[in-house]
Design an enzyme around this catalytic site. Structure first.
Site, PDB file in Angstrom:
ATOM      1  N   GLU A  41      39.845  45.848  46.342  1.00 42.12           N
ATOM      2  CA  GLU A  41      40.528  45.094  45.296  1.00 42.12           C
ATOM      3  C   GLU A  41      41.984  44.818  45.673  1.00 42.12           C
ATOM      4  OE1 GLU A  41      39.426  44.437  41.373  1.00 42.12           O
ATOM      5  OE2 GLU A  41      38.296  43.698  43.088  1.00 42.12           O
ATOM      6  N   ARG A  42      42.488  43.667  45.286  1.00 37.13           N
ATOM      7  CA  ARG A  42      43.925  43.424  45.378  1.00 37.13           C
ATOM      8  C   ARG A  42      44.615  44.299  44.340  1.00 37.13           C
ATOM      9  NH1 ARG A  42      41.190  38.702  45.111  1.00 37.13           N
ATOM     10  NH2 ARG A  42      41.195  37.363  46.959  1.00 37.13           N
ATOM     11  N   LYS A  85      33.791  35.750  38.516  1.00 42.93           N
ATOM     12  CA  LYS A  85      33.008  36.986  38.675  1.00 42.93           C
ATOM     13  C   LYS A  85      33.691  38.172  37.994  1.00 42.93           C
ATOM     14  CE  LYS A  85      32.930  36.861  43.188  1.00 42.93           C
ATOM     15  NZ  LYS A  85      33.690  35.611  43.377  1.00 42.93           N
TER      16      LYS A  85
END
Length: 454
Positions: free
Chosen positions: A181-182, A155
């Site tokens: 988000e990381r 993705k």
């Protein structure tokens, strides 16, 4: 900013405050924690003197009795044309180590609201240069597209490729909302955009995974405010990307229970549909410009009937389903051609040729899928001559719809390729009519147009 009350209870990211006068819902309140500002957003009126608010900073240091002041307005962020090329947080503060944005103009993150009369309808296809998507599930200018898939099917890579396409093909700008988000992913994306020389036409807005759920719940609104500002001032194609919408829903679920709401289906918040709609219905186009949205949607346990996935699905014009089976075979992008589609897949919008070629490709792939078990058990030789020909063409089409990406060139060693829609249609038409029946399958794999294989 006048004093409005004091904190009386802290329940994780949700804070109860006793107020002299009740602030309106969504009002931004502020408290001093270790000499730094901590912002809150009002979400509930409990009685004549108490409100519940969500924390928009880390909650360490909050305690009972802390003084709370009223900012006098909802949360606002500074907007300027110089925001392009920058990386900011929920409050519009820089994360890239550069000076703060100019604070001459501000926008409410909840938006002013656009009337029905001010919106414009969908207008034409937004070409991406990605063969599988332009052919089978085309993006619509001013529409919303969703990338559905579990973990590790590509993705985020596709999102990066769309950003490259809009900047390179349409001379537009991109606004990326990193919801939960990381930090590793955010860092990699930032440097990948710098290496691809497209960062100067991109704004990154991050609410990281380790931050308060209030941040993850509202960072999409901040990114949308910037997208609306760029649409209204630059009058260009604006691509709004969100990775990942499911984490927005998760943040809302975390907050909902602490606000005292009873959980609904599968434990999700009862306000799920309203929260998703509030976000999605702001992604609209006006005479000033178009906002086209691409949203990555994590599918829990690959279950497309999950209530959160269904709520998001209802707002989309195009759905791109990424398949783990396709990825396992090495077919990238791992688009499932039989489960992906678009609401504009009709001959009146696409034209007779595009519609006929797309249906022909889908029919060949569907027939091959139906015959796979028979081929596995009895072998290809047991099929009729007609079915054998369809299977061979379908296998070549499967490989033709793979493509090397610009965003992965440094990892794969393959130069990225962008294929115009007219060339994709011409190549697929030639596959369907038998022009490439004598071409080996490996000549169709991971390349641009078939001119390279000739």
């Amino acid at each position: 900013m006048k004093k409005i009350g004091n904190i009386t209870a802290v329940h994780g990211p949700v804070v109860v405050m006793e107020c002299d006068e009740l602030p309106p819902l969504r009002r931004a309140l502020i408290a001093k924690v270790n000499q730094e500002n901590c912002l809150f957003e009002v979400h509930q009126h409990l009685d004549e003197n108490h409100v519940r608010a969500i924390t928009l900073h880390r909650t360490a240091g909050l305690k009972r009795g802390m003084e709370v002041r009223d900012t006098g307005a909802p949360l606002h962020v500074p907007v300027t044309k110089e925001c392009l090329g920058r990386m900011v947080n929920l409050f519009g503060e820089p994360l890239d180590g550069r000076p703060p944005l100019e604070r001459k103009e501000f926008r409410n993150i909840h938006g002013a609201g656009t009337t029905l009369a001010e919106t414009v309808p969908l207008s034409g296809i937004l070409e991406t240069g990605i063969k599988a998507i332009d052919l089978l599930c085309p993006f619509v200018r001013g529409g919303k597209a969703g990338l559905f898939g579990g973990a590790g099917v590509g993705k985020t890579v596709l999102v990066m490729e769309f950003m490259h396409a809009v900047i390179a093909l349409h001379k537009g700008v991109s606004v990326f909302a990193g919801v939960g988000e990381r930090i590793r992913e955010g860092h990699e994306l930032w440097h990948a955009l710098l290496d691809a020389n497209v960062m100067d036409k991109t704004l990154l807005v991050f609410g990281q995974m380790d931050e308060s759920p209030g941040v993850r719940f509202r960072v999409g609104m901040t990114a949308l405010s910037y997208a609306e500002y760029l649409r209204d001032t630059l009058h260009v194609e604006v691509l709004f990307l969100m990775d990942n919408v499911f984490r927005f829903v998760q943040a809302g679920s975390e907050i909902s229970s602490l606000l005292g709401r009873m959980p609904a289906t599968v434990g999700y918040q009862p306000t799920l549909a309203a929260e998703v709609a509030e976000l999605e219905e702001r992604i609209i186009s006006t005479p000033a410009g178009a906002i086209t949205s691409v949203q990555a949607v994590y599918v829990p346990a690959d279950d497309m009937t999950d209530p959160a996935v269904t709520a998001i699905f209802n707002h989309l014009d195009t759905t791109v389903t990424l398949s783990r089976a396709q990825a396992a075979k090495g077919f990238y992008p791992a688009v499932d051609p039989l489960r992906s589609g678009s609401k504009v897949m009709d001959r009146h919008f696409l034209g007779d040729r595009h519609y006929a070629v797309a249906e022909g490709v889908r029919e060949h792939l569907a027939r091959y899928h139906a015959l796979e078990d028979i081929i596995t058990m009895l072998g290809l030789e047991e099929l009729s001559q007609t079915d054998r020909r369809i299977v061979m063409r379908a296998r070549k089409l499967q490989r033709y719809l793979t493509q090397p990406f610009f965003s992965t060139a440094q990892h794969t060693g393959l130069q990225g390729a962008s294929v115009p829609l007219r060339e994709t249609l011409s190549d697929c038409d030639d596959f369907l009519t038998g022009k490439y029946d004598d071409v080996a399958e490996d000549k169709c794999y991971m390349r641009g147009g078939m001119k390279e294989a000739a």
